[in-house]
Design a protein around this motif. Structure first.
Motif, PDB file in Angstrom:
ATOM      1  N   ARG A   1     -45.363 -16.768  13.957  1.00  0.00           N
ATOM      2  CA  ARG A   1     -46.189 -17.963  14.241  1.00  0.00           C
ATOM      3  C   ARG A   1     -47.516 -17.880  13.496  1.00  0.00           C
TER       4      ARG A   1
ATOM      5  N   GLN B   1     -37.730 -20.969  25.471  1.00  0.00           N
ATOM      6  CA  GLN B   1     -38.251 -22.115  26.229  1.00  0.00           C
ATOM      7  C   GLN B   1     -39.551 -22.625  25.600  1.00  0.00           C
ATOM      8  N   THR B   2     -39.809 -23.917  25.782  1.00  0.00           N
ATOM      9  CA  THR B   2     -40.998 -24.504  25.170  1.00  0.00           C
ATOM     10  C   THR B   2     -42.235 -24.156  25.995  1.00  0.00           C
ATOM     11  N   ALA B   3     -43.407 -24.395  25.395  1.00  0.00           N
ATOM     12  CA  ALA B   3     -44.666 -24.162  26.105  1.00  0.00           C
ATOM     13  C   ALA B   3     -44.740 -25.069  27.347  1.00  0.00           C
TER      14      ALA B   3
ATOM     15  N   LEU C   1     -50.183 -10.805  23.628  1.00  0.00           N
ATOM     16  CA  LEU C   1     -50.651 -10.603  22.255  1.00  0.00           C
ATOM     17  C   LEU C   1     -51.280 -11.869  21.680  1.00  0.00           C
ATOM     18  N   SER C   2     -52.027 -11.706  20.611  1.00  0.00           N
ATOM     19  CA  SER C   2     -52.550 -12.861  19.888  1.00  0.00           C
ATOM     20  C   SER C   2     -51.355 -13.672  19.369  1.00  0.00           C
ATOM     21  N   GLY C   3     -51.380 -14.970  19.613  1.00  0.00           N
ATOM     22  CA  GLY C   3     -50.280 -15.832  19.161  1.00  0.00           C
ATOM     23  C   GLY C   3     -49.114 -15.910  20.134  1.00  0.00           C
ATOM     24  N   SER C   4     -49.238 -15.215  21.270  1.00  0.00           N
ATOM     25  CA  SER C   4     -48.119 -15.223  22.234  1.00  0.00           C
ATOM     26  C   SER C   4     -47.984 -16.584  22.919  1.00  0.00           C
ATOM     27  N   GLY C   5     -49.088 -17.334  23.000  1.00  0.00           N
ATOM     28  CA  GLY C   5     -49.033 -18.659  23.612  1.00  0.00           C
ATOM     29  C   GLY C   5     -49.954 -18.828  24.812  1.00  0.00           C
ATOM     30  N   LYS C   6     -50.864 -17.879  25.023  1.00  0.00           N
ATOM     31  CA  LYS C   6     -51.758 -17.935  26.189  1.00  0.00           C
ATOM     32  C   LYS C   6     -52.542 -19.243  26.241  1.00  0.00           C
ATOM     33  N   SER C   7     -53.237 -19.568  25.141  1.00  0.00           N
ATOM     34  CA  SER C   7     -54.092 -20.767  25.132  1.00  0.00           C
ATOM     35  C   SER C   7     -53.262 -22.033  25.275  1.00  0.00           C
ATOM     36  N   THR C   8     -52.143 -22.085  24.575  1.00  0.00           N
ATOM     37  CA  THR C   8     -51.300 -23.291  24.607  1.00  0.00           C
ATOM     38  C   THR C   8     -50.784 -23.540  26.022  1.00  0.00           C
TER      39      THR C   8
HETATM   40  N1  LIG Z   1     -42.877 -21.504  23.923  1.00  0.00           N
HETATM   41  C1  LIG Z   1     -44.095 -21.465  23.407  1.00  0.00           C
HETATM   42  N2  LIG Z   1     -45.130 -21.191  24.216  1.00  0.00           N
HETATM   43  C2  LIG Z   1     -46.407 -21.143  23.714  1.00  0.00           C
HETATM   44  N3  LIG Z   1     -46.721 -21.371  22.420  1.00  0.00           N
HETATM   45  C3  LIG Z   1     -45.709 -21.647  21.583  1.00  0.00           C
HETATM   46  C4  LIG Z   1     -44.365 -21.701  22.036  1.00  0.00           C
HETATM   47  N4  LIG Z   1     -43.577 -21.981  20.983  1.00  0.00           N
HETATM   48  C5  LIG Z   1     -44.391 -22.098  19.922  1.00  0.00           C
HETATM   49  N5  LIG Z   1     -45.664 -21.920  20.264  1.00  0.00           N
HETATM   50  C6  LIG Z   1     -46.809 -21.970  19.331  1.00  0.00           C
HETATM   51  O1  LIG Z   1     -47.332 -20.655  19.226  1.00  0.00           O
HETATM   52  C7  LIG Z   1     -48.743 -20.693  19.008  1.00  0.00           C
HETATM   53  C8  LIG Z   1     -49.420 -19.906  20.115  1.00  0.00           C
HETATM   54  O2  LIG Z   1     -50.799 -19.879  19.857  1.00  0.00           O
HETATM   55  P1  LIG Z   1     -51.875 -19.729  21.003  1.00  0.00           P
HETATM   56  O3  LIG Z   1     -51.541 -20.596  22.166  1.00  0.00           O
HETATM   57  O4  LIG Z   1     -53.214 -19.893  20.358  1.00  0.00           O
HETATM   58  O5  LIG Z   1     -51.631 -18.198  21.435  1.00  0.00           O
HETATM   59  P2  LIG Z   1     -52.682 -17.165  22.020  1.00  0.00           P
HETATM   60  O6  LIG Z   1     -53.712 -17.927  22.807  1.00  0.00           O
HETATM   61  O7  LIG Z   1     -51.866 -16.237  22.855  1.00  0.00           O
HETATM   62  O8  LIG Z   1     -53.266 -16.493  20.805  1.00  0.00           O
HETATM   63  C9  LIG Z   1     -49.155 -22.180  19.033  1.00  0.00           C
HETATM   64  O9  LIG Z   1     -49.208 -22.642  17.717  1.00  0.00           O
HETATM   65  C10 LIG Z   1     -47.983 -22.837  19.793  1.00  0.00           C
HETATM   66  O10 LIG Z   1     -47.786 -24.177  19.418  1.00  0.00           O
END
Ligand SMILES: Nc1ncnc2c1ncn2[C@@H]1O[C@H](COP(=O)(O)OP(=O)(O)O)[C@@H](O)[C@H]1O
Ligand SMILES: Nc1ncnc2c1ncn2[C@@H]1O[C@H](COP(=O)(O)OS(=O)(=O)O)[C@@H](OP(=O)(O)O)[C@H]1O
Length: 198
Positions: free
Chosen positions: A139, A178-180, A33-40
């Motif tokens: 988030r 768990q952290t990114a 999903l959007s905000g799931s953490g894919k890009s990070t």
């Molecule tokens: N465990 C985690 N893994 C990935 N992102 C995380 C995590 N915990 C918090 N975050 C935060 O969640 C947000 C994820 O955004 P983003 O990476 O843009 O997601 P997506 O690309 O899926 O839309 C970022 O602000 C990131 O710092």
């Protein structure tokens, strides 16, 4: 569909290009999903691969929609076309010898499977970033969920547009606190097991 198009077989082939780069090209396909953490997570994983001397390229939804897919909306039909193009581009990158990371919602199973079938066995690694919508919405890094709830954005994934979770992903990053950085480490370990990194 045009006809009378032939395939040119060139002397320098995929195997030779991979050998020149001393790596095993593949696609690391993050979906969620959007905000799931894919890009990070993709960004952190790409950094680790680069530190290991790997030649990578990260294709990211937001960025690609500024150029190659700038003509597409978020209708189901356009999402299908978006992912088809990304699949074909990823295949070209793999052919060039590169390790590709993709960070697209890619909500439909059929299109993800289509992208998998474009590649050879083992070259497509599906990574399900399984963060529940409640957490993504909390988030809300771009404020898009809020806009979608207010009705300012239509066809928003998870709200009024579907997301089909993978059934056979190579790995699922379960939401467990768990952290990114830990997720990127987990993926790096998987790539070691697969012989993609030493
Ligand atoms: N465990 C985690 N893994 C990935 N992102 C995380 C995590 N915990 C918090 N975050 C935060 O969640 C947000 C994820 O955004 P983003 O990476 O843009 O997601 P997506 O690309 O899926 O839309 C970022 O602000 C990131 O710092
Ligand atoms: N309606 C709607 N639904 C979902 N997402 C939306 C929408 N409108 C804009 N955005 C922003 O576009 C990013 C998703 O683009 P993708 O190309 O990954 O989408 S898809 O795979 O074609 O479904 C997505 O990026 P991520 O948050 O990184 O996933 C959003 O920032």
């Amino acid at each position: 569909m045009v006809t009378n198009i032939l395939w040119h077989q060139h002397d320098v082939d995929k195997a030779r290009r991979a050998q020149a780069k001393k790596q095993k090209p593949c696609v690391l396909w993050l979906t969620g999903l959007s905000g799931s953490g894919k890009s990070t997570v993709a960004n952190l994983l790409e950094k680790k691969l680069a530190e290991n001397g790997k030649h990578t390229y990260l294709l990211d939804g937001d960025n690609v929609r500024h150029g190659l897919c700038g003509d597409l909306t978020f209708s189901d039909k356009d999402r299908v076309e978006n992912i088809r193009r990304i699949g074909e581009v990823s295949k070209l990158f793999v052919d060039a010898g590169i390790i590709v990371l993709t960070a697209f919602i890619s909500p439909f199973r059929t299109e993800r499977d289509f992208c998998r079938r474009l590649l050879a066995d083992g070259e497509f690694v599906e990574i399900f970033v399984d963060t529940p919508i409640e957490e993504c919405e909390k988030r809300d890094p771009k404020g898009l969920y809020q806009k979608a709830r207010q009705g300012d954005i239509k066809d928003f994934t998870g709200i009024d547009s579907p997301y089909e979770a993978p059934e056979n992903a190579e790995i699922t990053l379960a939401f467990s606190g768990q952290t990114a950085e830990q997720s990127a480490e987990q993926l790096f370990d998987l790539l070691k097991q697969k012989g993609i990194v030493a």
